[in-house]
Design a protein around this motif. Structure first.
Motif, PDB file in Angstrom:
ATOM      1  N   VAL A 188       0.843  -1.193   0.000  1.00 29.57           N
ATOM      2  CA  VAL A 188       0.000   0.000   0.000  1.00 29.57           C
ATOM      3  C   VAL A 188       0.877   1.242   0.000  1.00 29.57           C
ATOM      4  CG1 VAL A 188      -1.846   1.247   1.182  1.00 29.57           C
ATOM      5  CG2 VAL A 188      -1.761  -1.261   1.295  1.00 29.57           C
ATOM      6  N   ALA A 189       0.697   2.089  -1.019  1.00 20.63           N
ATOM      7  CA  ALA A 189       1.402   3.367  -1.121  1.00 20.63           C
ATOM      8  C   ALA A 189       0.378   4.493  -1.168  1.00 20.63           C
ATOM      9  CB  ALA A 189       2.291   3.396  -2.371  1.00 20.63           C
ATOM     10  N   GLY A 190       0.836   5.706  -0.938  1.00 19.03           N
ATOM     11  CA  GLY A 190      -0.050   6.855  -1.007  1.00 19.03           C
ATOM     12  C   GLY A 190       0.408   7.936  -0.049  1.00 19.03           C
ATOM     13  N   LYS A 249      -2.946   5.453   3.932  1.00 21.09           N
ATOM     14  CA  LYS A 249      -2.279   4.149   3.934  1.00 21.09           C
ATOM     15  C   LYS A 249      -2.587   3.373   5.206  1.00 21.09           C
ATOM     16  CE  LYS A 249       2.006   5.536   3.461  1.00 21.09           C
ATOM     17  NZ  LYS A 249       1.895   7.013   3.460  1.00 21.09           N
ATOM     18  N   THR A 308      -6.131   2.049   5.403  1.00 21.79           N
ATOM     19  CA  THR A 308      -6.333   0.971   4.434  1.00 21.79           C
ATOM     20  C   THR A 308      -5.701  -0.323   4.930  1.00 21.79           C
ATOM     21  OG1 THR A 308      -6.387   2.571   2.617  1.00 21.79           O
ATOM     22  CG2 THR A 308      -6.002   0.279   2.036  1.00 21.79           C
ATOM     23  N   THR A 331       3.771  -1.415   9.205  1.00 19.35           N
ATOM     24  CA  THR A 331       3.404  -0.015   9.001  1.00 19.35           C
ATOM     25  C   THR A 331       4.450   0.892   9.630  1.00 19.35           C
ATOM     26  OG1 THR A 331       2.120   0.058  11.051  1.00 19.35           O
ATOM     27  CG2 THR A 331       0.934  -0.589   9.054  1.00 19.35           C
ATOM     28  N   GLU A 377       3.080  -1.524   4.200  1.00 13.53           N
ATOM     29  CA  GLU A 377       2.861  -0.098   3.960  1.00 13.53           C
ATOM     30  C   GLU A 377       4.160   0.570   3.545  1.00 13.53           C
ATOM     31  OE1 GLU A 377       1.887   4.028   6.373  1.00 13.53           O
ATOM     32  OE2 GLU A 377       1.276   2.124   7.274  1.00 13.53           O
ATOM     33  N   THR A 383      -3.452   4.907  -2.541  1.00 15.98           N
ATOM     34  CA  THR A 383      -4.607   5.545  -1.910  1.00 15.98           C
ATOM     35  C   THR A 383      -4.812   6.957  -2.452  1.00 15.98           C
ATOM     36  OG1 THR A 383      -3.190   6.201  -0.040  1.00 15.98           O
ATOM     37  CG2 THR A 383      -4.454   4.155   0.164  1.00 15.98           C
ATOM     38  N   LYS A 434       5.102   6.760  -6.474  1.00 18.82           N
ATOM     39  CA  LYS A 434       4.148   5.878  -5.789  1.00 18.82           C
ATOM     40  C   LYS A 434       3.844   4.647  -6.642  1.00 18.82           C
ATOM     41  CE  LYS A 434       3.272   9.104  -2.587  1.00 18.82           C
ATOM     42  NZ  LYS A 434       3.785   9.029  -1.212  1.00 18.82           N
ATOM     43  N   ASN A 448     -11.222   4.464   1.418  1.00 22.34           N
ATOM     44  CA  ASN A 448     -10.189   3.500   1.810  1.00 22.34           C
ATOM     45  C   ASN A 448     -10.800   2.145   2.155  1.00 22.34           C
ATOM     46  OD1 ASN A 448      -8.398   5.608   1.507  1.00 22.34           O
ATOM     47  ND2 ASN A 448      -8.294   6.069   3.681  1.00 22.34           N
TER      48      ASN A 448
END
Length: 404
Positions: free
Chosen positions: A31-33, A37, A40, A59, A126, A147, A168, A243
């Motif tokens: 998961v990127a953003g 993040k 999510t 994370t 993450e 995200t 990203k 999300n």
């Protein structure tokens, strides 16, 4: 060493540790953003566990304890597990020509070593910063998630949204699906997907959600194979529904047949400290850029308050204070600013000047988040509420103060 973007060093140590020989889990979702993040990842973990899957999630950063960064089957990693991981990284780092690693790279490799040791059904990783050159990107994702994309970490990623989007999207892999969880992503994200041969599923196009009643919503998306899937009567998780919808779509692409009852249970039970976390009159959120602040303002506007809305703000020196203050000014009745320490410190006085420049008055300035909370707690009326925001450090300090 500090931040040094690049994968050569961390990949070399990962290779020595055997982390690149086989995947650390049966399925990996990365998961990127810029924002969203953490929520999510939390919802992905809750959903997967409700479906009976074994899980691992990694994370950053943490609020109170480093152990928060690694969760194995829903439980924070023990000190012993973390130490064993660090020792494995150090042994590999010195096995041959010594390799220098950053704090984040050591932590990431240690977490991947622990995850590989239990081989869970699903690992959720993450991205810490960017994507393409982030340490977690040494692992190929079966499903990649982006995200949101906004300006943050400008010293490393720059201010060009297309450039940030390409960074990203660097977690995309050929033939493995990518889930786009924002309706407002720069064109470079899809361009990268096309160039890499990554199939894309986007919110508002391939999957979507709708409110169906007070604190209820429904979701429509795609499973594997490409069957239409619908889920009704889902409870509001208290986190952004974009999300939540994105987490459902990512899990469906990770070979999970979504069960409505399990999804309802997962969303009812999910908890994420520091994200719209209410503790009495106090709302704690780690939002630290204008995009996150605008979301917070919208949430508070939808929640009537008969008293004053106080903003207790502490921010690091490299964050967009004017943008955050401008977004929150629509809901703020009174402001208090606090000083954060460290290399990227920003003083309460400097923040107060930004608040005053927006046309608002600052009720108090404090030398620390704890001092600000002490002052504010003596002035609150029962009808008032407080939004604590601006940094993980601000929220973490107030959480510790409340626990003490």
């Amino acid at each position: 060493m500090g931040i040094d973007l690049g994968l050569d060093r961390v990949a070399e140590v990962g290779r020595r540790m055997g982390l690149l020989d086989t995947p650390p889990a049966r399925r990996v979702i990365t998961v990127a953003g810029t924002n969203g993040k953490g929520s999510t990842v939390a919802m992905l973990e809750s959903l997967a566990r409700a479906h009976g899957l074994s899980t691992a999630s990694y994370t950053s950063p943490h609020l109170l304890r480093y152990n928060e960064r690694l969760r194995l089957n829903g439980v924070e990693a023990s000190d012993a597990m973390l130490i064993a991981g660090f020792e494995a990284v150090e042994a590999a780092r010195l096995d041959g020509d010594p390799v220098s690693l950053s704090y984040f790279e050591v932590g990431t490799l240690g977490a991947l070593w622990a995850i590989a040791g239990i081989q869970p059904d699903l690992a959720i990783l993450e991205v810490g910063l960017g994507g393409r050159l982030d340490a977690v990107n040494i692992i190929d994702a079966d499903v990649a998630v982006v995200t949101t994309i906004a300006r943050d970490h400008s010293a490393y990623l720059g201010d060009d949204l297309d450039g940030i989007g390409r960074e990203k999207a660097g977690i995309f892999r050929a033939g493995s699906p990518a889930v786009l969880g924002s309706r407002d992503l720069p064109g470079s994200v899809r361009e990268t997907a096309t160039a890499r041969g990554t199939p894309v599923l986007a919110i508002g196009e391939d999957f979507q959600w709708h409110e169906t009643g007070p604190s209820q919503w429904c979701w429509h998306g795609c499973g594997l194979p490409a069957d239409n899937v619908s889920l009704d009567d889902l409870p509001d998780p208290g986190l952004p529904l974009d999300n939540a919808a994105t987490a459902l779509q990512a899990l469906a692409l990770a070979d999970v047949i979504l069960d409505a009852a399990a999804c309802r249970l997962a969303f009812a039970d999910v908890r994420l400290p520091g994200r719209m976390q209410w503790l009495g009159q106090w709302c704690l959120d780690v939002g630290h850029n204008p995009h996150a602040a605008a979301y917070l303002a919208g949430r508070l506007q939808a929640m009537p308050c008969t008293g004053r809305t106080w903003i207790l703000l502490g921010m690091l020196g490299d964050k967009d204070a004017e943008g955050v203050i401008g977004a929150l000014s629509t809901v703020a009745d009174a402001w208090g600013t606090v000083t954060l320490g460290g290399a990227r410190a920003r003083t309460a006085e400097e923040l107060a000047r930004h608040v005053s420049g927006s046309g608002a008055a600052v009720a108090f300035q404090a030398t620390s988040p704890e001092a600000g909370a002490e002052w504010l707690s003596s002035w609150l009326s029962p009808e008032d509420r407080v939004l604590v925001c601006g940094s993980f450090f601000t929220v973490g300090a107030i959480l510790a103060w409340m626990q003490a």
